[in-house]
Design an enzyme around this catalytic site. Structure first.
Site, PDB file in Angstrom:
ATOM      1  CG  ASP A 251      -1.745   1.205   1.399  1.00 13.98           C
ATOM      2  OD1 ASP A 251      -2.413   1.554   0.412  1.00 13.98           O
ATOM      3  OD2 ASP A 251      -1.722   1.829   2.467  1.00 13.98           O
TER       4      ASP A 251
ATOM      5  CG  ASP B  49      -1.670   7.754   0.679  1.00 13.66           C
ATOM      6  OD1 ASP B  49      -0.852   8.691   0.745  1.00 13.66           O
ATOM      7  OD2 ASP B  49      -2.382   7.531  -0.323  1.00 13.66           O
TER       8      ASP B  49
END
Length: 220
Positions: free
Chosen positions: A14, A16
């Protein structure tokens, strides 16, 4: 420390809250945007938005503030405030460079699977010189259904040319964990603003305190 159930053939990140310490900046920016419109962004509302797709996030904000809330203005102002903050305060999460160096040593390909736009991904990676360190970028617009659906991780695995079950997925959000686990990936949660609930622990092979812990896991 535990071992992974299988040796990974690739790692999917991922972005953020996992690679970049952006969630705190987003929380600050969303609060500024809400105040611009004479409203208040609560911590509970902001945390409920983490990991959601754009349409789902908009629906959640509308449900909270009501049908007359100026959604377009709010999200436009949020973006403006966030980008202003990110220009001077975008930081890497601990262990990012170390895990990328280790993956180079292990010759393991890697991808990013994110709900952010390609423009945002490119900006953030360029700011820290990471643009060449990921073989594939899967961002908003590259898949039909966003997290918590498995599509982002299935797309990333397909682009890397490996079965999803052989991928190690690294996530910080609940919806991200759900997405990776639904794709069949070996999922590790590295919590940021959201703590690991019992439901999250049940979907993960490990909850790690930081990416340094993931490095030790991969080195075993």
């Amino acid at each position: 420390m535990m071992k992974l159930p299988r040796r990974p053939q690739a790692v999917i990140f991922d972005m953020d809250g996992l690679i970049f310490d952006t969630e705190a900046l987003h929380e600050e920016a969303s609060g500024m945007a809400a105040r611009d419109l004479s409203h208040a962004m609560t911590p509970e509302l902001f945390r409920s938005l983490i990991g959601l797709t754009g349409p789902d996030g908009r629906a959640r904000v509308r449900d909270h503030f009501g049908p007359d809330f100026p959604l377009d203005a709010f999200f436009e102002r949020w973006g403006v405030h966030f980008h202003a903050l990110a220009e001077t305060r975008l930081r890497l999460k601990p262990g990012v460079n170390e895990i990328l160096d280790l993956l180079d040593e292990l010759d393991l390909p890697r991808a990013i699977a994110t709900s952010s736009s390609h423009t945002t991904v490119d900006h953030h990676l360029a700011q820290h010189g990471l643009g060449r360190r990921f073989q594939e970028i899967v961002a908003r617009g590259d898949y039909r259904n966003g997290k918590p659906a498995p599509d982002p991780y299935l797309t990333a695995a397909a682009r890397l040319g490996v079965p999803p079950k052989t991928c190690l997925a690294l996530e910080d959000s609940h919806n991200g964990v759900r997405s990776a686990a639904a794709a069949g990936a070996m999922t590790v949660m590295v919590p940021d603003l959201l703590s690991a609930t019992q439901d999250m622990k049940a979907l993960c092979v490990l909850v790690a305190s930081d990416l340094h812990t993931v490095c030790r896991l991969l080195s075993r």
